[in-house]
Design a protein around this motif. Sequence first.
Motif, PDB file in Angstrom:
ATOM      1  N   MET A 123       0.836  -1.198   0.000  1.00  0.00           N
ATOM      2  CA  MET A 123       0.000   0.000   0.000  1.00  0.00           C
ATOM      3  C   MET A 123       0.873   1.251   0.000  1.00  0.00           C
ATOM      4  N   ILE A 124       0.176   2.379  -0.249  1.00  0.00           N
ATOM      5  CA  ILE A 124       0.909   3.644  -0.204  1.00  0.00           C
ATOM      6  C   ILE A 124       0.891   4.149   1.236  1.00  0.00           C
ATOM      7  N   VAL A 125       2.061   4.502   1.732  1.00  0.00           N
ATOM      8  CA  VAL A 125       2.168   4.920   3.126  1.00  0.00           C
ATOM      9  C   VAL A 125       2.453   6.423   3.163  1.00  0.00           C
ATOM     10  N   ALA A 126       1.663   7.114   3.975  1.00  0.00           N
ATOM     11  CA  ALA A 126       1.822   8.566   4.082  1.00  0.00           C
ATOM     12  C   ALA A 126       1.788   8.986   5.540  1.00  0.00           C
ATOM     13  N   GLU A 127       2.148  10.236   5.747  1.00  0.00           N
ATOM     14  CA  GLU A 127       2.236  10.784   7.097  1.00  0.00           C
ATOM     15  C   GLU A 127       1.625  12.185   7.058  1.00  0.00           C
ATOM     16  N   GLN A 128       0.928  12.534   8.127  1.00  0.00           N
ATOM     17  CA  GLN A 128       0.312  13.860   8.109  1.00  0.00           C
ATOM     18  C   GLN A 128       1.341  14.977   8.220  1.00  0.00           C
ATOM     19  N   LYS A 129       1.080  16.068   7.526  1.00  0.00           N
ATOM     20  CA  LYS A 129       1.908  17.250   7.701  1.00  0.00           C
ATOM     21  C   LYS A 129       1.603  17.851   9.074  1.00  0.00           C
ATOM     22  N   THR A 130       2.457  18.719   9.560  1.00  0.00           N
ATOM     23  CA  THR A 130       2.186  19.344  10.861  1.00  0.00           C
ATOM     24  C   THR A 130       1.001  20.297  10.712  1.00  0.00           C
ATOM     25  N   LEU A 131       0.336  20.537  11.813  1.00  0.00           N
ATOM     26  CA  LEU A 131      -0.812  21.457  11.776  1.00  0.00           C
ATOM     27  C   LEU A 131      -0.340  22.839  11.310  1.00  0.00           C
ATOM     28  N   GLU A 132       0.856  23.220  11.737  1.00  0.00           N
ATOM     29  CA  GLU A 132       1.403  24.525  11.327  1.00  0.00           C
ATOM     30  C   GLU A 132       1.439  24.640   9.816  1.00  0.00           C
ATOM     31  N   GLU A 133       1.988  23.599   9.168  1.00  0.00           N
ATOM     32  CA  GLU A 133       2.100  23.652   7.713  1.00  0.00           C
ATOM     33  C   GLU A 133       0.718  23.630   7.060  1.00  0.00           C
ATOM     34  N   ILE A 134      -0.155  22.825   7.630  1.00  0.00           N
ATOM     35  CA  ILE A 134      -1.514  22.735   7.082  1.00  0.00           C
ATOM     36  C   ILE A 134      -2.192  24.109   7.175  1.00  0.00           C
ATOM     37  N   LYS A 135      -2.005  24.771   8.310  1.00  0.00           N
ATOM     38  CA  LYS A 135      -2.600  26.103   8.493  1.00  0.00           C
ATOM     39  C   LYS A 135      -2.093  27.069   7.423  1.00  0.00           C
ATOM     40  N   THR A 136      -0.786  26.983   7.172  1.00  0.00           N
ATOM     41  CA  THR A 136      -0.203  27.862   6.157  1.00  0.00           C
ATOM     42  C   THR A 136      -0.781  27.557   4.776  1.00  0.00           C
ATOM     43  N   LEU A 137      -0.928  26.263   4.492  1.00  0.00           N
ATOM     44  CA  LEU A 137      -1.438  25.874   3.178  1.00  0.00           C
ATOM     45  C   LEU A 137      -2.890  26.323   2.984  1.00  0.00           C
ATOM     46  N   VAL A 138      -3.656  26.244   4.047  1.00  0.00           N
ATOM     47  CA  VAL A 138      -5.062  26.634   3.977  1.00  0.00           C
ATOM     48  C   VAL A 138      -5.174  28.154   3.877  1.00  0.00           C
ATOM     49  N   GLY A 139      -4.258  28.836   4.546  1.00  0.00           N
ATOM     50  CA  GLY A 139      -4.170  30.294   4.441  1.00  0.00           C
ATOM     51  C   GLY A 139      -5.427  31.012   4.901  1.00  0.00           C
ATOM     52  N   SER A 140      -5.877  31.979   4.125  1.00  0.00           N
ATOM     53  CA  SER A 140      -6.993  32.823   4.556  1.00  0.00           C
ATOM     54  C   SER A 140      -8.343  32.285   4.096  1.00  0.00           C
ATOM     55  N   ALA A 141      -8.364  31.104   3.495  1.00  0.00           N
ATOM     56  CA  ALA A 141      -9.629  30.550   3.013  1.00  0.00           C
ATOM     57  C   ALA A 141     -10.659  30.490   4.136  1.00  0.00           C
ATOM     58  N   LYS A 142     -11.891  30.842   3.815  1.00  0.00           N
ATOM     59  CA  LYS A 142     -12.949  30.856   4.842  1.00  0.00           C
ATOM     60  C   LYS A 142     -13.645  29.489   4.922  1.00  0.00           C
ATOM     61  N   ASN A 143     -13.905  28.930   3.750  1.00  0.00           N
ATOM     62  CA  ASN A 143     -14.604  27.635   3.708  1.00  0.00           C
ATOM     63  C   ASN A 143     -13.643  26.542   3.270  1.00  0.00           C
ATOM     64  N   VAL A 144     -13.509  25.559   4.152  1.00  0.00           N
ATOM     65  CA  VAL A 144     -12.515  24.519   3.914  1.00  0.00           C
ATOM     66  C   VAL A 144     -13.201  23.153   3.895  1.00  0.00           C
ATOM     67  N   LEU A 145     -12.778  22.308   2.945  1.00  0.00           N
ATOM     68  CA  LEU A 145     -13.257  20.926   2.960  1.00  0.00           C
ATOM     69  C   LEU A 145     -12.056  20.010   3.166  1.00  0.00           C
ATOM     70  N   VAL A 146     -12.082  19.268   4.253  1.00  0.00           N
ATOM     71  CA  VAL A 146     -11.019  18.292   4.489  1.00  0.00           C
ATOM     72  C   VAL A 146     -11.484  16.979   3.870  1.00  0.00           C
ATOM     73  N   ALA A 147     -10.739  16.492   2.882  1.00  0.00           N
ATOM     74  CA  ALA A 147     -11.163  15.295   2.167  1.00  0.00           C
ATOM     75  C   ALA A 147     -10.278  14.107   2.503  1.00  0.00           C
ATOM     76  N   GLY A 148     -10.842  13.149   3.195  1.00  0.00           N
ATOM     77  CA  GLY A 148     -10.102  11.934   3.523  1.00  0.00           C
ATOM     78  C   GLY A 148     -10.238  10.903   2.415  1.00  0.00           C
ATOM     79  N   CYS A 149      -9.440   9.838   2.537  1.00  0.00           N
ATOM     80  CA  CYS A 149      -9.502   8.766   1.544  1.00  0.00           C
ATOM     81  C   CYS A 149      -9.620   7.442   2.300  1.00  0.00           C
ATOM     82  N   GLY A 150     -10.518   6.567   1.791  1.00  0.00           N
ATOM     83  CA  GLY A 150     -10.820   5.343   2.536  1.00  0.00           C
ATOM     84  C   GLY A 150      -9.900   4.166   2.256  1.00  0.00           C
ATOM     85  N   THR A 151      -8.835   4.367   1.502  1.00  0.00           N
ATOM     86  CA  THR A 151      -8.028   3.189   1.142  1.00  0.00           C
ATOM     87  C   THR A 151      -6.673   3.206   1.873  1.00  0.00           C
TER      88      THR A 151
END
Lengths: 343, 226
Positions: free
Chosen positions: B1-29
């Motif tokens: 399988m493909i193995v991944a690791e979450q980014k830090t919340l800090e980085e995620i916050k930066t990536l999301v930036g000033s967006a008001k409406n956010v959709l966090v999309a998970g994957c079931g596999t």
Amino acid sequence: MTNTNGYLSGSNLERVLKNGHFAVTAELGPPQNADRSVIIKKSALLKGYCDGVNLTDNQTAIVRMSSIGAGAILVQEGLEPIIQMVCRDRNRLAMQSDLLGAYALGIRNLLCLTGDHQSFGNHPGAKNVFDIDSAQMVQMVSEMRDKRIFQCGEEMKGQEPRFFVGAAESPFAHPVDFRPYRLGKKVKAGASFIQTQIVFDIPAFKKFMEKVRELGIHKQTYILPGVSPLKSPTMAKYMRDNVPGILIPDEIIKRMEAAGAIWAGKSKDELTPEDKKARSKAWQAEGIKICIETIQQLREVEGVSGVHIMAIEWEEAVKPIVEGAGLYPRPVVPAPEPQADKN
Amino acid sequence: MIVAEQKTLEEIKTLVGSAKNVLVAGCGTCVTVCFAGGSREAAIVAAELRMASKLAGDAKAVADVTVQRQCEWEYLDEIAEQVGKVDVVLSLGCGIGVQAIAEHFPNAWVVPGLNTKFMGLPTEQGVWAERCAACGDCILGLTGGVCPIARCSKSLLNGPCGGSLDGHCEINSDVSCAWQLIYDRLTSMDKLEVLMDIQPPKNWKTSRDGGPRKIVREDLRLGKEE
Ligand code: SF4
Ligand code: SF4
């Protein structure tokens, strides 16, 4: 095409070995800068005391003057370079083109190595190459010489690079039982000479050579075990505990400690700078003595054709070692007469 | 399988930036199985983002949704409406999932919430290790089922380097030496002779070195209309 009168390369190292002399090679670490005077200074310490000088290629993955650049300076200085090339930093294109250049600069000996992983060095974030491995490199350069083809199979027109090709083996690295076979693979690939990891443990090396002889490998290649003068008991222990494939018997560690015994038990502050200097001298003298004895013992082992002296950042030690081992002066084997091109 | 690791919340916050409406999309596999980006992680990241933005005085509307597989268009169709309503999609899929969203929804801004690490397997609870580098020309038949391309630090093909010690690779005593594993396995299977031949240089053309790869199976393609 160059006529090499039965020699593969006609290099000094090849001539010495082929004529049955016990060969001596030494090592020179190029500087971490572009200063040619460093090479000249170090090479002066080695001139006349060995049949070839290994020039390391970004050893331990630390950027240094290239082995080819340093090798070209050695040629100008009248020494015989053995350039090392590792698989870590070059793909097959870069290797072949650099070797064409190296040959054109007068370099005739090549040692093919895997190379330490870049995580050890000063650019751990670098991308590594490992396009081909060291056995494949040996095969590639042997075929450039013997079949006059590039790795891709294309024919080479004009002068082919005629290197005396060597490889390395670490007799005590793991899995130990596989080491003689791995050596055999490199020889089958075309390695004419083998330089080994540093040997201190003679019985263990003898055991390795027994298997090598059983496989008949010693008849197909020249084996030069590595030796190195110890500088201090600390260095000995460091090597023993941290360098894969280096076995140092307790008895050697004890000898090194005994050499500094009169200063032992004193704290750092109790030792004057003169004391420290004298202790260092005593250790170094013992290190050189052990190295000479090791060479003498290795010389008795059937299938050993010479020694490779690795006096890392201590090139001054080579002269007393070579003299002490009765290996000075070095034999002079005349170069084959250059002959007119056949074609 | 493909193995991944979450980014830090800090980085995620930066990536999301000033967006008001956010959709966090998970994957079931794959990323569900490696606890990096399944429905559970998507809900947690969404809650963390809500909380953090509230504390920062810039409260965001953060929803979360998880599809069966982000890497297939048909599963993405299920979330088309939600994607259309937000300023940013934070994908907790692997790098393929992120790109699938970008490709499928040309008007959506998508950012990665994970670092995709490797193809591997869990070796024990909480530990995953790399097994394949997708070289495109599998040689496991020559190495007793242990991959030297992905598992030897130098991708050697003709046996161990001089750094192998006590079963470990020279780079780190936590890393097994692939060539020790190969040697042991071939020894126990009495097949050591396969290591005696010199393996020629590998043709890396089948690997990433040949450029981005693609497989076309004519037998499976839908017939083109004449
Ligand atoms: S040989 Fe290639 S395809 Fe096979 S496991 Fe290794 S990387 Fe993957
Ligand atoms: S120690 Fe083993 S795994 Fe590590 S680079 Fe050498 S052969 Fe490969």
